[in-house]
Design a protein around this motif. Structure first.
Motif, PDB file in Angstrom:
ATOM      1  N   LEU A 208      50.312 -46.612  -2.731  1.00 37.26           N
ATOM      2  CA  LEU A 208      51.196 -47.408  -1.932  1.00 37.26           C
ATOM      3  C   LEU A 208      51.502 -46.741  -0.702  1.00 37.26           C
ATOM      4  O   LEU A 208      51.426 -47.119   0.492  1.00 37.26           O
TER       5      LEU A 208
ATOM      6  N   GLU B  99      50.232 -48.144   3.013  1.00 36.59           N
ATOM      7  CA  GLU B  99      51.333 -48.347   3.919  1.00 36.59           C
ATOM      8  C   GLU B  99      50.971 -47.516   5.260  1.00 36.59           C
ATOM      9  O   GLU B  99      51.467 -47.864   6.330  1.00 36.59           O
TER      10      GLU B  99
ATOM     11  N   LYS C 281      51.927 -55.462  -2.226  1.00 35.01           N
ATOM     12  CA  LYS C 281      52.773 -56.290  -3.419  1.00 35.01           C
ATOM     13  C   LYS C 281      52.377 -55.574  -4.650  1.00 35.01           C
ATOM     14  O   LYS C 281      53.391 -55.330  -5.426  1.00 35.01           O
TER      15      LYS C 281
ATOM     16  N   LYS D 181      53.663 -52.036  -5.326  1.00 40.68           N
ATOM     17  CA  LYS D 181      54.982 -51.900  -5.357  1.00 40.68           C
ATOM     18  C   LYS D 181      55.398 -52.464  -6.972  1.00 40.68           C
ATOM     19  O   LYS D 181      56.243 -51.709  -7.454  1.00 40.68           O
TER      20      LYS D 181
ATOM     21  N   GLU E 180      57.433 -49.708  -9.404  1.00 42.42           N
ATOM     22  CA  GLU E 180      58.824 -50.119  -9.815  1.00 42.42           C
ATOM     23  C   GLU E 180      59.153 -50.172 -11.227  1.00 42.42           C
ATOM     24  O   GLU E 180      60.186 -50.321 -11.913  1.00 42.42           O
TER      25      GLU E 180
END
Length: 111
Positions: free
Chosen positions: A87, A91, A102, A105, A109
């Protein structure tokens, strides 16, 4: 390229619905599309090492735009730490891929 479907799914290919049964093998463009768009619902059958170990032990050659989303997700698997690393790299790219961000993430998480 060949993949095996992990669960019953319905996808659209060429604007037509295609039903795939768990255990079914798919090749060609449909296999590539499934690996790209539904990597957790299929298992890649070709390109894996002969010794049975996962080729994803090492990160893709690059976690930058040169890597496909499928390669990144294959390397990440369900590992939140790898997802966070991927990620961060995604980014930092000039054009982050929103769908990949998406998915990463969501994995990062996980508890």
């Amino acid at each position: 390229m060949r993949v095996r479907v992990n669960e019953n799914i319905k996808v659209f290919s060429g604007h037509k619905p295609v039903r795939l049964a768990a255990g079914q093998e798919v090749a060609g463009e449909l296999a590539a599309m499934l690996l790209e768009r539904a990597p957790r619902k299929v298992t890649r059958l070709d390109g894996e090492p002969e010794n049975g170990s996962k080729s994803s032990d090492q990160p893709p050659a690059s976690l930058e735009d040169a890597s496909t989303a499928a390669e990144v997700l294959d390397w990440v698997g369900d590992d939140p730490d790898r997802a966070a690393e991927a990620l961060e790299a995604e980014e930092a790219a000039d054009k982050p891929r929103s769908t990949l961000v998406k998915q990463l993430k969501k994995i990062a998480e996980q508890d």
